[in-house]
Structures are given as structure tokens and as C-alpha cells.
Design an enzyme around this catalytic site. Sequence first.
Site, short mmCIF file in Angstrom:
data_model
loop_
_atom_site.label_atom_id
_atom_site.label_comp_id
_atom_site.label_asym_id
_atom_site.label_seq_id
_atom_site.Cartn_x
_atom_site.Cartn_y
_atom_site.Cartn_z
CD GLU A 1 1.88 -7.10 15.83
OE1 GLU A 1 1.67 -7.08 14.60
OE2 GLU A 1 1.15 -6.57 16.68
NE ARG B 1 -2.34 -1.57 3.38
CZ ARG B 1 -2.10 -2.85 3.67
NH1 ARG B 1 -2.52 -3.81 2.88
NH2 ARG B 1 -1.44 -3.18 4.77
#
Length: 177
Positions: free
Chosen positions: A102, A65
Site C-alpha cells: 500500500e 504467519r
Amino acid sequence: MMRQQDLQRLHDAVRDVPDFPQPGIVFKDITPILADPALFRFALDALGEIARDLRPGKIVGIDARGFIFGAALADRLACGFIPMRKKGKLPYHTRSCVYELEYGEAELEVHLDAIGAGDRILLVDDLLATGGTAGAALQLIGQAGAELAGALFLIELAFLDGRRNLHPHHTCSLLTF
Ligand code: AMP
């Protein structure tokens, strides 16, 4: 005055998608902004104003993006655009940087000849979360001997303090959650 209202409209257009791509993550979906020509233009106008002041020579956009905003800004500022991609997508020789997610790790790549020593680079992505991605991008820019003019994001998740990974470079976002 007008601007504050536009910023609020931009803020309100971001759609929260809970538990995507995995449980516990609230995904900030920007596609409603992209689909609205007035909102998309306002976002580019506002980001463009900030970007111009940083006087970049080239814009690096992060897969995927970051390409949408980075490429449009590169056109407006008459800068070159450099895609920084996830591992295995770029066809030519690359330099790469492994970074922590993460869960697990990821790898970011850039063409070896895309960034030159002394280039003044603006880093662009849609969203700053933990800053792991932006930190890896900063390493690749540094390895090429280039200078970071600043880092620019549409959205910043302030509670994750991702901007610590970009310290002491100029870091800016339009919308904070
Ligand atoms: P990070 O490395 O944690 O700063 O993550 C930044 C990258 O992951 C950006 O390229 C974002 O597009 C994407 N990202 C991370 N968290 C989110 C989220 N909550 N919503 C949308 N995109 C996200």
C-alpha cells in the site's frame, strides 16, 4: 451444525487492532486463535480438509504467519514445506520478486532449489488482503516451472478483492471479513 458454531467461534476470536502497523489499517490479530488449543486445532482441521482435496505435493508458506499454518498442514498432509521469506532472510541462492505494498514495495524470496518444475504447490498464508503478496508468490512458483494447486488462507478481507491476483487458480479462505 457443530462446524458452523466452531467457525463462528473462530471468527469471533480474531482481534481487531486499529491503526496497526500504521494509521488507517485494522490489523487482524490471530494470536488468540493460536493460544486456544481447541480453536487452533479446529482451524487446522478445516484448512486440512480443503488442502487435502487439492492434492498438493509441497506447501509454500509465506513469512511469517503463513509458516504457522503452512508447516502444520505440511505435517498433516505429509508434504514438504517451503518457506517463502522477506528479502535477506534465506541463506542460500534465491529467486526473488518485487511487489507493491500500500505504501512502497517489498520483495519476496525463495530458495532456488526449493521448488522444482512440475511440482504441485499449495500456497498458504494467514490472511489475503490486497493479494500483492500472494501474486508475488504465484510469480515465483511459476518461474520455477511449478503448478499452483490452490491458495489457502485463514482470513480473507473480501472488500480488497485480493483473489483477483490469484485468478484463475483455486482460492479459498475459512473466514471472510
Ligand atoms: P496483501 O499483500 O495486501 O494481500 O497482504 C497480505 C500479507 O500482509 C499477509 O502476509 C498478511 O499477514 C499481512 N496483512 C495485510 N493486511 C493485514 C491485516 N489487515 N491484518 C493482518 N495482517 C495483514
